[in-house]
Structure formats: structure tokens, C-alpha cells
Design a protein around this motif. Structure first.
Motif, PDB file in Angstrom:
ATOM      1  N   GLY A   1       8.178 -53.566  -3.351  1.00 39.06           N
ATOM      2  CA  GLY A   1       8.818 -54.246  -2.232  1.00 39.06           C
ATOM      3  C   GLY A   1       8.292 -55.653  -2.047  1.00 39.06           C
ATOM      4  N   THR A   2       9.204 -56.544  -1.638  1.00 37.58           N
ATOM      5  CA  THR A   2       8.865 -57.958  -1.466  1.00 37.58           C
ATOM      6  C   THR A   2       9.329 -58.427  -0.097  1.00 37.58           C
ATOM      7  OG1 THR A   2       9.152 -58.376  -3.834  1.00 37.58           O
ATOM      8  CG2 THR A   2       9.228 -60.292  -2.369  1.00 37.58           C
ATOM      9  N   VAL A   3       8.524 -59.256   0.540  1.00 38.23           N
ATOM     10  CA  VAL A   3       8.900 -59.910   1.793  1.00 38.23           C
ATOM     11  C   VAL A   3       9.006 -61.404   1.505  1.00 38.23           C
ATOM     12  CG1 VAL A   3       8.298 -60.400   4.188  1.00 38.23           C
ATOM     13  CG2 VAL A   3       7.768 -58.154   3.202  1.00 38.23           C
ATOM     14  N   LEU A   4      10.229 -61.926   1.555  1.00 38.13           N
ATOM     15  CA  LEU A   4      10.480 -63.342   1.295  1.00 38.13           C
ATOM     16  C   LEU A   4      10.669 -64.079   2.614  1.00 38.13           C
ATOM     17  CD1 LEU A   4      11.241 -65.827  -0.439  1.00 38.13           C
ATOM     18  CD2 LEU A   4      13.589 -64.935  -0.482  1.00 38.13           C
ATOM     19  N   ASN A   5       9.877 -65.116   2.822  1.00 37.60           N
ATOM     20  CA  ASN A   5       9.958 -65.935   4.034  1.00 37.60           C
ATOM     21  C   ASN A   5      10.542 -67.293   3.673  1.00 37.60           C
ATOM     22  OD1 ASN A   5       8.025 -64.262   6.029  1.00 37.60           O
ATOM     23  ND2 ASN A   5       7.153 -64.260   3.973  1.00 37.60           N
ATOM     24  N   VAL A   6      11.619 -67.669   4.347  1.00 42.52           N
ATOM     25  CA  VAL A   6      12.287 -68.938   4.074  1.00 42.52           C
ATOM     26  C   VAL A   6      12.177 -69.824   5.306  1.00 42.52           C
ATOM     27  CG1 VAL A   6      14.442 -70.055   3.414  1.00 42.52           C
ATOM     28  CG2 VAL A   6      13.888 -67.785   2.505  1.00 42.52           C
ATOM     29  N   GLU A   7      11.594 -70.999   5.144  1.00 35.86           N
ATOM     30  CA  GLU A   7      11.339 -71.904   6.259  1.00 35.86           C
ATOM     31  C   GLU A   7      11.522 -73.346   5.791  1.00 35.86           C
ATOM     32  OE1 GLU A   7      10.496 -74.079   9.392  1.00 35.86           O
ATOM     33  OE2 GLU A   7      10.736 -71.904   9.538  1.00 35.86           O
TER      34      GLU A   7
ATOM     35  N   ARG B   1      11.856 -50.229  12.297  1.00 37.59           N
ATOM     36  CA  ARG B   1      11.260 -49.157  11.503  1.00 37.59           C
ATOM     37  C   ARG B   1      12.302 -48.276  10.805  1.00 37.59           C
ATOM     38  NH1 ARG B   1       6.402 -46.684  10.937  1.00 37.59           N
ATOM     39  NH2 ARG B   1       5.473 -48.105  12.466  1.00 37.59           N
ATOM     40  N   PRO B   2      13.366 -47.825  11.489  1.00 36.89           N
ATOM     41  CA  PRO B   2      14.354 -46.989  10.774  1.00 36.89           C
ATOM     42  C   PRO B   2      14.998 -47.713   9.596  1.00 36.89           C
ATOM     43  CG  PRO B   2      14.642 -46.796  13.153  1.00 36.89           C
ATOM     44  CD  PRO B   2      13.683 -47.924  12.930  1.00 36.89           C
ATOM     45  N   ALA B   3      15.260 -49.011   9.752  1.00 37.49           N
ATOM     46  CA  ALA B   3      15.876 -49.772   8.667  1.00 37.49           C
ATOM     47  C   ALA B   3      14.914 -49.897   7.486  1.00 37.49           C
ATOM     48  CB  ALA B   3      16.301 -51.150   9.161  1.00 37.49           C
ATOM     49  N   VAL B   4      13.654 -50.220   7.771  1.00 39.02           N
ATOM     50  CA  VAL B   4      12.672 -50.386   6.689  1.00 39.02           C
ATOM     51  C   VAL B   4      12.446 -49.058   5.970  1.00 39.02           C
ATOM     52  CG1 VAL B   4      10.308 -51.026   6.113  1.00 39.02           C
ATOM     53  CG2 VAL B   4      11.545 -52.304   7.874  1.00 39.02           C
ATOM     54  N   GLU B   5      12.303 -47.985   6.720  1.00 37.42           N
ATOM     55  CA  GLU B   5      12.097 -46.683   6.097  1.00 37.42           C
ATOM     56  C   GLU B   5      13.311 -46.270   5.270  1.00 37.42           C
ATOM     57  OE1 GLU B   5      11.070 -44.161   9.362  1.00 37.42           O
ATOM     58  OE2 GLU B   5       8.962 -44.796   9.366  1.00 37.42           O
ATOM     59  N   ASP B   6      14.494 -46.648   5.704  1.00 33.27           N
ATOM     60  CA  ASP B   6      15.715 -46.334   4.963  1.00 33.27           C
ATOM     61  C   ASP B   6      15.736 -47.050   3.614  1.00 33.27           C
ATOM     62  OD1 ASP B   6      18.526 -45.386   4.605  1.00 33.27           O
ATOM     63  OD2 ASP B   6      18.962 -47.523   4.803  1.00 33.27           O
ATOM     64  N   ILE B   7      15.448 -48.351   3.598  1.00 32.28           N
ATOM     65  CA  ILE B   7      15.517 -49.081   2.331  1.00 32.28           C
ATOM     66  C   ILE B   7      14.375 -48.686   1.403  1.00 32.28           C
ATOM     67  CG2 ILE B   7      16.778 -51.012   3.347  1.00 32.28           C
ATOM     68  CD1 ILE B   7      14.184 -52.627   3.330  1.00 32.28           C
ATOM     69  N   GLN B   8      13.229 -48.324   1.956  1.00 31.72           N
ATOM     70  CA  GLN B   8      12.132 -47.875   1.103  1.00 31.72           C
ATOM     71  C   GLN B   8      12.432 -46.515   0.477  1.00 31.72           C
ATOM     72  OE1 GLN B   8       8.771 -48.280   3.862  1.00 31.72           O
ATOM     73  NE2 GLN B   8       8.015 -49.994   2.638  1.00 31.72           N
ATOM     74  N   ALA B   9      13.187 -45.687   1.186  1.00 26.99           N
ATOM     75  CA  ALA B   9      13.535 -44.376   0.649  1.00 26.99           C
ATOM     76  C   ALA B   9      14.599 -44.474  -0.440  1.00 26.99           C
ATOM     77  CB  ALA B   9      14.020 -43.464   1.776  1.00 26.99           C
ATOM     78  N   ARG B  10      15.465 -45.487  -0.347  1.00 26.68           N
ATOM     79  CA  ARG B  10      16.600 -45.563  -1.269  1.00 26.68           C
ATOM     80  C   ARG B  10      16.412 -46.569  -2.391  1.00 26.68           C
ATOM     81  NH1 ARG B  10      21.133 -47.327   0.387  1.00 26.68           N
ATOM     82  NH2 ARG B  10      20.537 -48.287   2.359  1.00 26.68           N
ATOM     83  N   HIS B  11      15.433 -47.456  -2.275  1.00 22.75           N
ATOM     84  CA  HIS B  11      15.242 -48.495  -3.286  1.00 22.75           C
ATOM     85  C   HIS B  11      13.770 -48.540  -3.699  1.00 22.75           C
ATOM     86  CE1 HIS B  11      19.287 -49.931  -2.338  1.00 22.75           C
ATOM     87  NE2 HIS B  11      18.944 -49.912  -1.065  1.00 22.75           N
ATOM     88  N   GLY B  12      13.537 -48.619  -4.988  1.00 18.96           N
ATOM     89  CA  GLY B  12      12.172 -48.627  -5.482  1.00 18.96           C
ATOM     90  C   GLY B  12      11.397 -49.874  -5.103  1.00 18.96           C
ATOM     91  N   SER B  13      12.095 -51.011  -5.074  1.00 22.91           N
ATOM     92  CA  SER B  13      11.434 -52.277  -4.754  1.00 22.91           C
ATOM     93  C   SER B  13      12.331 -53.092  -3.826  1.00 22.91           C
ATOM     94  CB  SER B  13      11.128 -53.065  -6.038  1.00 22.91           C
ATOM     95  OG  SER B  13      10.362 -54.219  -5.758  1.00 22.91           O
ATOM     96  N   PRO B  14      12.414 -52.699  -2.564  1.00 22.70           N
ATOM     97  CA  PRO B  14      13.326 -53.369  -1.630  1.00 22.70           C
ATOM     98  C   PRO B  14      12.908 -54.805  -1.334  1.00 22.70           C
ATOM     99  CG  PRO B  14      11.911 -51.842  -0.452  1.00 22.70           C
ATOM    100  CD  PRO B  14      11.665 -51.618  -1.909  1.00 22.70           C
ATOM    101  N   VAL B  15      13.904 -55.629  -1.065  1.00 21.00           N
ATOM    102  CA  VAL B  15      13.675 -57.038  -0.738  1.00 21.00           C
ATOM    103  C   VAL B  15      14.006 -57.270   0.736  1.00 21.00           C
ATOM    104  CG1 VAL B  15      14.369 -59.418  -1.196  1.00 21.00           C
ATOM    105  CG2 VAL B  15      14.185 -57.787  -3.082  1.00 21.00           C
ATOM    106  N   VAL B  16      13.011 -57.727   1.481  1.00 19.57           N
ATOM    107  CA  VAL B  16      13.186 -58.083   2.886  1.00 19.57           C
ATOM    108  C   VAL B  16      13.097 -59.596   3.002  1.00 19.57           C
ATOM    109  CG1 VAL B  16      12.245 -57.888   5.215  1.00 19.57           C
ATOM    110  CG2 VAL B  16      12.211 -55.904   3.693  1.00 19.57           C
ATOM    111  N   VAL B  17      14.041 -60.196   3.710  1.00 23.26           N
ATOM    112  CA  VAL B  17      14.054 -61.637   3.906  1.00 23.26           C
ATOM    113  C   VAL B  17      13.917 -61.949   5.386  1.00 23.26           C
ATOM    114  CG1 VAL B  17      15.462 -63.734   3.791  1.00 23.26           C
ATOM    115  CG2 VAL B  17      15.412 -62.156   1.846  1.00 23.26           C
TER     116      VAL B  17
ATOM    117  N   ILE C   1      19.573 -58.471  -1.389  1.00 20.31           N
ATOM    118  CA  ILE C   1      18.750 -58.413  -0.185  1.00 20.31           C
ATOM    119  C   ILE C   1      19.025 -57.072   0.482  1.00 20.31           C
ATOM    120  CG2 ILE C   1      18.357 -59.399   2.106  1.00 20.31           C
ATOM    121  CD1 ILE C   1      19.212 -62.114   0.953  1.00 20.31           C
ATOM    122  N   HIS C   2      17.970 -56.371   0.861  1.00 22.03           N
ATOM    123  CA  HIS C   2      18.152 -55.056   1.474  1.00 22.03           C
ATOM    124  C   HIS C   2      18.035 -55.097   2.996  1.00 22.03           C
ATOM    125  CE1 HIS C   2      16.886 -54.272  -2.734  1.00 22.03           C
ATOM    126  NE2 HIS C   2      17.890 -53.427  -2.656  1.00 22.03           N
TER     127      HIS C   2
END
Length: 247
Positions: A55-61, A15-31, A98-99
Motif C-alpha cells: 500500500g502507498t499513500v501519495l500526498n500531492v501539494e 476506516r471502513p473504506a481503508v479496510e475495504d481496499i486493503q481486503a480487496r487489493h494487495g497494494s492499494p493506493v491512497v491519495v 487510485i483506490h
């Protein structure tokens, strides 16, 4: 249910990491690297991105059947900013930035692939839970004659070599993150009753690099005569081993 408990507990730690990137980036990328059924990605999206403006959540499998099922599930749920890619981590097509990168139980050197991508893309935050680790144990076996004899007693027997190799692998991973500018925390993900592979390595990028950590890493690699995949990909060479001073 065990997997769900692991992922839910991880959410609290992330949660702290996600809230940090959402506060600092308009469209954060989570992988989510090596996402499997994408359980982690779905919960991340539900909790943090479903009601967010960007914000985008990219899943690589690597297994196409898992990617297809997850993609169909995302469509049913209306999770329009979840993306899916079928690829092994060492051949995937990564976004330019990647954030936050996560990897939950990516086996053996797949965790190294994930960490290398995070470092190369300058991820603000990294969270990995390593799974089985075999590469360093084999490297230790091959390098025994080049290592100070007393140290080889730590992994003389195959069982000890597997256990010590796993420990050394994760120490190298944490120290590599430090060498490339991350502040690192190593903690327990869940209790042993849920998973024997419950070591969580968290990294937060605080500067470009750390020369003291880099020297420690090179020395550690040289001491045990190993250069695992993460070090090879990032160009970290073992320092020459010096003979111990006579007693």
C-alpha cells in the motif's frame, strides 16, 4: 489541536473504506489531494499502512516548502511507502489506479479537481471536505437574467449568493458522484466550534454510472444556468431550461 481533532475524527469515518481496499487489493493506493503539511497522510499511514505488507499513500501539494518538510519527516519516521509530489491538482501526475482519494479543505475549484481525478481513475472510495467556494456564486451572478425570476430571489444579495453558491456547489458535487456510480453520504465532520467548513462528502463506487442521477444533475445545472469546473471537466452539460407553465 483543532486540526488534529478533525483528522482523528475523519479516521474513524474512513476506516471502513481503508479496510475495504486493503481486503480487496494487495497494494492499494491512497491519495491525499491538496495535502498541505500531510497530517492526514501521516495519520493514515501510521494507523493503516505502517504494519501492512503493501500500500502507498501519495500526498500531492502545490507548495514545495510543505512537500519538502513532509518528505523529510517521512524519512525520519521510516514511512517508506509515503510518496510526495509538488503540483497543483489540475496538472499533477496521477497513478493509473487510485483506490481511495481524500481532499481535506482543498479550496474553491481544487475540490472539483480532486473529485474529477477520483471519478476518472475509478476510485473505489472518495472523501472530501470542501473549503471556500467562489466559482458558482460568480456563475449565479452572471446567469441571473437567464434564470426564472423567482429563483433569483434566493441569491439576490451578495451575502446570500455566497452562501447559496456554496450550498449549490456541494449539492452538484454529491449529485455528480451519484451520476458516475457512487453511493453518496453527506455528513458533518466536526462541530461548528472547530470549523465552519465541516461538510464531509463520502462516496463509494457501486456501479459504473446512474442515468437518473445524470439527468437530475443536468436539470439542476440548467435550472440555475451554471456549469462549474467539475461539470466542465467531466463533460456534463446543463439541460436546456424550459419556460415554466403559466399558472
Amino acid at each position: 489541536m483543532r486540526k488534529l481533532k478533525q483528522v482523528n475524527h475523519l479516521m474513524g469515518l474512513l476506516r471502513p473504506a481503508v479496510e475495504d481496499i486493503q481486503a480487496r487489493h494487495g497494494s492499494p493506493v491512497v491519495v491525499d489531494a491538496g495535502s498541505g503539511n500531510a497530517y492526514l497522510g501521516f495519520i493514515l499511514y501510521e494507523l493503516f499502512f505502517k504494519d501492512a505488507e503493501g500500500g502507498t499513500v501519495l500526498n500531492v501539494e502545490g507548495r514545495p516548502e510543505l512537500t519538502q518538510r513532509a518528505q523529510e519527516r517521512a524519512q525520519r519516521l521510516g514511512f517508506t511507502r509515503m510518496e510526495f509530489q509538488t503540483a497543483h491538482l489540475d496538472t499533477a501526475q496521477w497513478p493509473e489506479r487510485i483506490h481511495l482519494l481524500t481532499a481535506l479543505h482543498a479550496c474553491d475549484t481544487a475540490t472539483d479537481d480532486a473529485l474529477a481525478v477520483a471519478i476518472q481513475k475509478g476510485a473505489d472510495h472518495v472523501a472530501v471536505v470542501p473549503c471556500c467556494q467562489a466559482e458558482v456564486a460568480q456563475l449565479l451572478k452572471d446567469s441571473k437574467k437567464a434564470v426564472e425570476p423567482t429563483l433569483t430571489m434566493l441569491y439576490q444579495h451578495p451575502w446570500h449568493r455566497r452562501e447559496f453558491g456554496s450550498q449549490l456547489t456541494n449539492v452538484i458535487r454529491a449529485l455528480t458522484l451519484e451520476a458516475f456510480g457512487y453511493q453518496v453520504t453527506v455528513t458533518e465532520l466536526t462541530g461548528w466550534e472547530h470549523s465552519l467548513k465541516n461538510e464531509l462528502i463520502l462516496g463509494r463506487r457501486v456501479h459504473k454510472e446512474s442515468r437518473p442521477a445524470r439527468l437530475k444533475l443536468e436539470s439542476l445545472l440548467g435550472t440555475f444556468g451554471v456549469q462549474p469546473k467539475l461539470a466542465r471537466v467531466l463533460g456534463v452539460e446543463p439541460s436546456p431550461r424550459t419556460e415554466p407553465a403559466p399558472l
